[in-house]
Design an enzyme around this catalytic site. Structure first.
Site, short mmCIF file in Angstrom:
data_model
loop_
_atom_site.label_atom_id
_atom_site.label_comp_id
_atom_site.label_asym_id
_atom_site.label_seq_id
_atom_site.Cartn_x
_atom_site.Cartn_y
_atom_site.Cartn_z
N CYS A 112 46.75 -21.12 5.90
CA CYS A 112 45.59 -21.86 5.39
C CYS A 112 45.36 -23.18 6.13
CB CYS A 112 45.75 -22.12 3.90
SG CYS A 112 46.21 -20.65 2.99
N HIS A 248 41.69 -27.47 1.97
CA HIS A 248 41.80 -26.03 1.80
C HIS A 248 41.61 -25.69 0.32
CE1 HIS A 248 43.16 -22.03 1.45
NE2 HIS A 248 44.36 -22.33 0.98
N ASN A 278 40.60 -18.03 -2.84
CA ASN A 278 41.35 -18.60 -1.73
C ASN A 278 41.15 -17.69 -0.52
OD1 ASN A 278 43.30 -19.23 0.19
ND2 ASN A 278 44.92 -19.63 -1.31
N1 ACO Z 1 47.11 -14.52 -16.05
C1 ACO Z 1 47.74 -14.96 -17.17
N2 ACO Z 1 48.91 -15.65 -17.14
C2 ACO Z 1 49.46 -15.85 -15.93
C3 ACO Z 1 48.86 -15.41 -14.74
C4 ACO Z 1 47.65 -14.71 -14.83
N3 ACO Z 1 46.98 -14.24 -13.75
N4 ACO Z 1 49.65 -15.79 -13.70
C5 ACO Z 1 50.70 -16.44 -14.22
N5 ACO Z 1 50.59 -16.46 -15.57
C6 ACO Z 1 51.52 -17.07 -16.53
C7 ACO Z 1 52.92 -17.11 -16.03
O1 ACO Z 1 53.59 -15.90 -16.23
C8 ACO Z 1 53.50 -18.24 -16.86
O2 ACO Z 1 53.81 -17.75 -18.11
P1 ACO Z 1 55.15 -18.25 -18.89
O3 ACO Z 1 54.93 -19.72 -19.13
O4 ACO Z 1 55.16 -17.41 -20.14
O5 ACO Z 1 56.29 -17.96 -17.96
C9 ACO Z 1 52.31 -19.19 -17.01
O6 ACO Z 1 51.14 -18.43 -16.73
C10 ACO Z 1 52.39 -20.36 -16.07
O7 ACO Z 1 52.78 -19.89 -14.77
P2 ACO Z 1 52.80 -20.81 -13.52
O8 ACO Z 1 53.32 -20.05 -12.34
O9 ACO Z 1 53.45 -22.11 -13.87
O10 ACO Z 1 51.25 -21.03 -13.35
P3 ACO Z 1 50.55 -22.12 -12.53
O11 ACO Z 1 49.78 -22.97 -13.42
O12 ACO Z 1 51.47 -22.77 -11.52
O13 ACO Z 1 49.49 -21.26 -11.71
C11 ACO Z 1 49.20 -20.46 -9.48
C12 ACO Z 1 49.92 -20.27 -10.80
C13 ACO Z 1 47.71 -20.27 -9.73
C14 ACO Z 1 49.68 -19.41 -8.49
C15 ACO Z 1 49.46 -21.88 -8.97
O14 ACO Z 1 50.84 -22.13 -8.97
C16 ACO Z 1 48.95 -22.12 -7.56
O15 ACO Z 1 47.75 -22.13 -7.34
N6 ACO Z 1 49.87 -22.39 -6.63
C17 ACO Z 1 49.51 -22.76 -5.26
C18 ACO Z 1 49.03 -21.61 -4.48
C19 ACO Z 1 48.74 -22.09 -3.07
O16 ACO Z 1 48.31 -23.20 -2.85
N7 ACO Z 1 48.98 -21.27 -2.09
C20 ACO Z 1 48.87 -21.74 -0.73
C21 ACO Z 1 47.83 -21.15 -0.01
S1 ACO Z 1 47.84 -19.41 0.01
C22 ACO Z 1 48.02 -18.96 1.65
O17 ACO Z 1 48.53 -19.67 2.44
C23 ACO Z 1 47.55 -17.55 2.02
#
Ligand code: ACO
Length: 323
Positions: A112, A248, A278
């Protein structure tokens, strides 16, 4: 000579996928996806539509809108992690299919941060005096390498492409750049076809994106807040001089947290996340082009672009928009 952006073009596949689509096969909801990521919908490429096709459509869009000849381009850079194949490169495919006889062709693998790296390289190649007319493309078909059994990642990704034409000029508009990497975080976000290891961590070999969302989230907010300030300072500016922040588009909460951290109004950030998800290296040009088309970005505006992603990598600069 200096490097000047002289045209922009984008393309996104026709097929629109809303959040409800995921409710049919995953334990998730439109509400969770919107509030935790900021994504409302994304585009999916057709089965027979590949990154090279999206790239070419974006370049054709650029040429048509700005009346640009591209047969005399002398360097093609394509930032992507979803090449149609490893070899030949996407840039070589564009060289042939767009009929650009005398161009060097190179793909950039910086996830990214790829578009930011591309801006850094294009500027340097022109300032070196060796090249005069560069096509920079950021294009991805991430949905072809998405793990649809992983609810934390599959809801994020979309497909799209953006292109810039960057030409030699007496007065340029791409400012000082920063580019860097923290390979120690490589295992937090990867895509592999081989069961090898990264930093001693065994990795899956399923040709799907695997990420530790929380770790990447934390890293992005901390490091990109620092990099926002570093880019501003390197260009002799203050944050008040920046008209638009174009990070990004990974997660709206990341963008909001960076803005909060550095004291920059989030209303002055541009994102492509809500409509395209994304799209990795395509996310910055997609956000920029939308704002160019609807008149939010105006000639003379200072745009701080900052990419970050797998590697872990980051790259950014300030552009004084001139179109
Ligand atoms: N629907 C419902 N619940 C979900 C989902 C979903 N799709 N995904 C995760 N949950 C749940 C989890 O299981 C967890 O439940 P629990 O508390 O019972 O264990 C809860 O939601 C919180 O999970 P987290 O992983 O803490 O969720 P978070 O708020 O961090 O969101 C996400 C996850 C969206 C992936 C976030 O961490 C994120 O955006 N991270 C960065 C991603 C990024 O920047 N990537 C880099 C670029 S990608 C590239 O380079 C190609």
């Amino acid at each position: 000579m200096e490097a000047k952006i002289t045209a922009i073009g984008t393309y996104a596949p026709e097929k629109v996928i809303d959040n409800h689509y995921f409710e049919s096969f995953l334990d998730t909801s439109d509400e969770w996806i919107r509030t935790r990521t900021g994504i409302t919908e994304r585009r999916y490429s057709a089965d027979n539509e590949y990154t090279s096709d999206l790239s070419i459509a974006a370049v054709k869009n650029l040429a048509a809108r700005y009346g640009k000849t591209i047969s005399d381009v002398d360097f093609i850079l394509v930032a992507t992690v979803t090449h149609d194949q490893i070899m030949p490169s996407m840039a070589s495919q564009l060289q042939y299919r767009l009929n650009i006889p005398n161009a060097a062709a190179l793909d950039i693998s910086a996830a990214c941060a790829g578009f930011g790296y591309g801006l850094t390289l294009a500027r340097s190649l022109i300032r070196s005096g060796m090249y005069r007319k560069i096509l920079l493309v950021g294009a991805e078909t991430l949905t072809k390498v998405t793990d649809f059994e992983d609810r934390t990642s599959c809801i994020l990704f979309g497909d799209g492409a953006g292109a810039l034409l960057i030409e030699a000029a007496d007065k340029g508009n791409i400012g000082e750049c920063i580019a860097g990497a923290e390979g120690s975080g490589g295992q937090e976000l990867y895509l592999s076809t081989q069961a090898t290891q990264v930093n001693g961590t065994p990795i899956k070999a399923n040709n799907k994106i695997v990420q530790n969302g929380r770790a990447v989230f934390r890293w992005a907010v901390t490091r990109m807040s620092e990099m926002f300030e570093a880019v501003v300072e390197k260009n002799g500016l203050t944050k008040e001089d920046i008209d638009w922040f174009i990070p990004h588009s990974a997660n709206m909460r990341i963008i909001e947290a960076i803005c909060r951290q550095v004291g920059f109004p989030v209303e002055k950030s541009l994102e492509s996340l809500s409509r395209f998800g994304n799209t990795s290296s395509a996310s910055i040009p997609l956000a920029l082009d939308e704002a160019v088309r609807d008149g939010r970005v105006k000639k003379g505006d200072k745009l701080l672009m900052l990419g970050f992603g797998g590697g872990l990598t980051y790259a950014g600069t300030v552009v004084e928009w001139g179109l």
